[in-house]
Write a protein that holds these residues in place. Structure first.
Motif, short mmCIF file in Angstrom:
data_model
loop_
_atom_site.label_atom_id
_atom_site.label_comp_id
_atom_site.label_asym_id
_atom_site.label_seq_id
_atom_site.Cartn_x
_atom_site.Cartn_y
_atom_site.Cartn_z
N CYS A 25 4.69 2.54 6.64
CA CYS A 25 5.73 3.17 7.44
C CYS A 25 7.03 3.21 6.66
O CYS A 25 7.15 2.59 5.60
CB CYS A 25 5.93 2.41 8.76
SG CYS A 25 6.63 0.76 8.55
N SER A 26 8.00 3.90 7.21
CA SER A 26 9.32 3.94 6.58
C SER A 26 10.28 2.96 7.25
O SER A 26 11.46 2.93 6.92
CB SER A 26 9.90 5.35 6.64
OG SER A 26 10.11 5.73 7.98
N TYR A 128 4.84 6.45 6.57
CA TYR A 128 5.27 6.37 5.18
C TYR A 128 5.34 7.78 4.60
O TYR A 128 4.47 8.60 4.85
CB TYR A 128 4.29 5.51 4.38
CG TYR A 128 4.65 5.41 2.92
CD1 TYR A 128 5.61 4.49 2.49
CD2 TYR A 128 4.06 6.24 1.97
CE1 TYR A 128 5.96 4.41 1.16
CE2 TYR A 128 4.41 6.16 0.64
CZ TYR A 128 5.35 5.24 0.24
OH TYR A 128 5.69 5.16 -1.09
N THR A 129 6.37 8.04 3.83
CA THR A 129 6.49 9.32 3.13
C THR A 129 6.62 9.04 1.63
O THR A 129 7.00 7.94 1.22
CB THR A 129 7.73 10.11 3.60
OG1 THR A 129 8.90 9.31 3.37
CG2 THR A 129 7.63 10.46 5.08
N ASP A 131 8.73 9.86 -0.51
CA ASP A 131 10.07 9.52 -1.00
C ASP A 131 10.65 8.27 -0.33
O ASP A 131 11.83 7.96 -0.49
CB ASP A 131 11.02 10.70 -0.83
CG ASP A 131 11.25 11.07 0.64
OD1 ASP A 131 10.46 10.65 1.51
OD2 ASP A 131 12.23 11.79 0.91
N ASP A 132 9.81 7.53 0.37
CA ASP A 132 10.28 6.33 1.06
C ASP A 132 10.71 5.28 0.04
O ASP A 132 10.10 5.11 -1.00
CB ASP A 132 9.17 5.75 1.95
CG ASP A 132 9.65 4.58 2.76
OD1 ASP A 132 10.60 4.76 3.54
OD2 ASP A 132 9.08 3.47 2.60
#
Length: 146
Positions: A25-26, A128-129, A131-132
């Motif tokens: 996750c972010s 989550y991405t 670029d996180d």
């Protein structure tokens, strides 16, 4: 660090749980330990939340686990980004799980299980991405009254 409450190995277990939860996750998760707190543990948790700059994450999706071990008090608070998504009873359910583990003397188990649950909930709303970035440290922090 407070050697009277958590050992270095226990801190590392908690930090590993935070790192694992944040991989999906972010969101940002922190654990803060004090020996004592004021009469209102939520006020102390909110003060610590601000002191740790948890409100400065990009998506406002930080979660703080605050424990005052000598006073047998704790709180879990989330920033407004995550609070806008979780059900009304979510934090109460997390606290109930922790309380059951804490009553057994299993502080690390209570924290790591609750961290995992929060990580899964954060993943639902803040996946989550690519670029996180890890905006906050994963280390357990300790107050000055330890």
């Amino acid at each position: 660090m407070s050697q009277t409450f958590l050992t270095q190995q226990q801190c590392e277990q908690i930090e590993a749980a935070i790192a694992a939860a944040e991989l999906n996750c972010s969101g940002e998760i922190r654990v803060h330990i004090d020996k004592h707190c004021s009469a209102n543990v939520l006020d102390d948790a909110a003060h610590t939340f601000a002191k740790l700059k948890m409100h400065q994450t990009k998506l406002r999706n930080g979660v703080l686990f605050y424990l005052a071990y000598a006073d047998h008090k704790f709180a879990v608070i989330g920033d407004k980004g995550i609070n806008a998504h979780v059900p009304a009873n979510f934090w109460d359910d997390v606290c109930a799980l922790m309380e059951n583990k804490f009553r057994e003397g299993n502080f690390v188990g209570g924290l790591t299980e609750a961290i995992q649950i929060c990580g899964n909930k954060l993943k639902e709303f803040f996946p989550y991405t690519a670029d996180d970035e890890n905006e906050l440290p994963n280390e357990v922090s300790f107050g000055t009254n330890n």
